[in-house]
Scaffold this motif. Structure first.
Motif, short mmCIF file in Angstrom:
data_model
loop_
_atom_site.label_atom_id
_atom_site.label_comp_id
_atom_site.label_asym_id
_atom_site.label_seq_id
_atom_site.Cartn_x
_atom_site.Cartn_y
_atom_site.Cartn_z
N ILE A 46 0.83 -1.21 0.00
CA ILE A 46 0.00 0.00 0.00
C ILE A 46 0.86 1.25 0.00
CG2 ILE A 46 -0.35 0.15 2.51
CD1 ILE A 46 -3.39 0.88 1.42
N ARG A 47 2.03 1.17 0.61
CA ARG A 47 2.92 2.33 0.67
C ARG A 47 3.41 2.77 -0.71
NH1 ARG A 47 5.40 -2.25 1.50
NH2 ARG A 47 7.42 -2.66 0.61
N THR A 48 3.29 1.90 -1.69
CA THR A 48 3.77 2.24 -3.03
C THR A 48 2.78 3.08 -3.82
OG1 THR A 48 2.95 0.21 -4.08
CG2 THR A 48 5.17 0.13 -3.12
N VAL A 49 1.53 3.16 -3.34
CA VAL A 49 0.52 3.93 -4.06
C VAL A 49 0.47 5.34 -3.48
CG1 VAL A 49 -1.89 4.06 -4.81
CG2 VAL A 49 -0.82 1.83 -4.44
N PRO A 50 0.95 6.34 -4.24
CA PRO A 50 0.97 7.71 -3.72
C PRO A 50 -0.43 8.28 -3.53
CG PRO A 50 2.21 7.52 -5.79
CD PRO A 50 1.50 6.23 -5.58
N LEU A 83 0.85 1.10 -16.83
CA LEU A 83 -0.26 1.98 -16.52
C LEU A 83 -0.08 2.60 -15.13
CD1 LEU A 83 -3.73 2.31 -17.22
CD2 LEU A 83 -3.47 1.37 -14.93
N LEU A 84 0.28 1.79 -14.15
CA LEU A 84 0.50 2.30 -12.80
C LEU A 84 1.66 3.30 -12.77
CD1 LEU A 84 0.09 -0.95 -10.65
CD2 LEU A 84 -1.59 0.85 -11.04
N ARG A 85 2.73 3.00 -13.49
CA ARG A 85 3.88 3.90 -13.53
C ARG A 85 3.49 5.26 -14.11
NH1 ARG A 85 7.10 6.06 -16.59
NH2 ARG A 85 6.52 4.99 -18.49
N ARG A 86 2.71 5.23 -15.20
CA ARG A 86 2.25 6.50 -15.80
C ARG A 86 1.29 7.24 -14.87
NH1 ARG A 86 1.48 3.53 -20.74
NH2 ARG A 86 -0.74 3.64 -20.32
N GLN A 87 0.40 6.51 -14.24
CA GLN A 87 -0.61 7.12 -13.38
C GLN A 87 -0.01 7.72 -12.10
OE1 GLN A 87 -3.96 7.51 -13.93
NE2 GLN A 87 -4.07 8.63 -12.01
N TYR A 88 0.91 6.97 -11.49
CA TYR A 88 1.41 7.36 -10.17
C TYR A 88 2.85 7.89 -10.20
CZ TYR A 88 -2.76 4.89 -8.65
OH TYR A 88 -4.06 4.48 -8.48
#
Length: 185
Positions: A46-50, A83-88
């Motif tokens: 969870i800590r990886t999701v800004p 997708l996650l890299r681009r989003q976050y």
């Protein structure tokens, strides 16, 4: 690796699966922010999701709902990670692989820092390279894993412990255990 150690890991994983992962897998069929939140907590990513608030998980839900589950698992996880890299704005390959595993299990290979250590992979290893090393190591250990799983003799959950995905997850826990001790295969 001794059969007793692998049997203990298999028993521990069966308990973990029945109590924590199976309910998440069921909840993942109808995705919502609570399920994503709980999965990220369970898998300790969870800590990886800004950001703050559970609405930050909406892009994750959108991708998981639209993902082509017929696509090769390595491509599927790689696309999700991108997708996650681009989003976050950061690498989140571990979270991507863990969430995708909850969504469809099967051939999804989970990438984790401890498993990378156990497989002697650099911390920035590309997912496809990690997956190739993981598959090679799994094939080498598969007979030992099968013997360890057979040793637990769990008739009540035989349909689970005899499945290939269960064997692969036991291998994941074996890698994490090795990596946690600072050792390698």
């Amino acid at each position: 690796m001794s059969q007793l150690i692998i049997a203990a890991i298999a028993e521990k994983y069966l308990d973990q699966y029945l109590k924590k992962e199976q309910p998440l897998c069921i909840r993942f069929q109808d995705l919502d922010v609570e399920a994503i939140h709980d999965a990220l907590v369970q898998f300790q990513v969870i800590r990886t999701v800004p950001g703050t608030g559970k609405q930050r998980f909406s892009p994750i839900i959108t991708f998981l709902e639209q993902a082509d589950t017929e696509e090769h698992p390595i491509i599927l996880v790689s696309k999700f990670h991108e997708l996650l890299r681009r989003q976050y704005g950061k690498k989140m390959i571990s979270a991507a692989s863990k969430l995708m595993w909850l969504r469809q299990q099967g051939d999804i290979i989970i990438i984790d820092a401890l498993a990378k250590k156990a497989l002697r992979c650099p911390s920035d290893v590309e997912y496809n390279i990690y997956a190739a090393k993981w598959v090679s190591a799994y094939k080498s250990f598969k007979p030992q894993i099968k013997a360890g799983i057979d040793a637990i003799q769990n008739n009540k959950h035989k349909h689970i412990v005899e499945s290939e995905w269960f064997s692969k997850r036991v291998f994941d826990l074996l890698l994490w255990s090795i990596g946690k001790e600072g050792k390698t295969l």
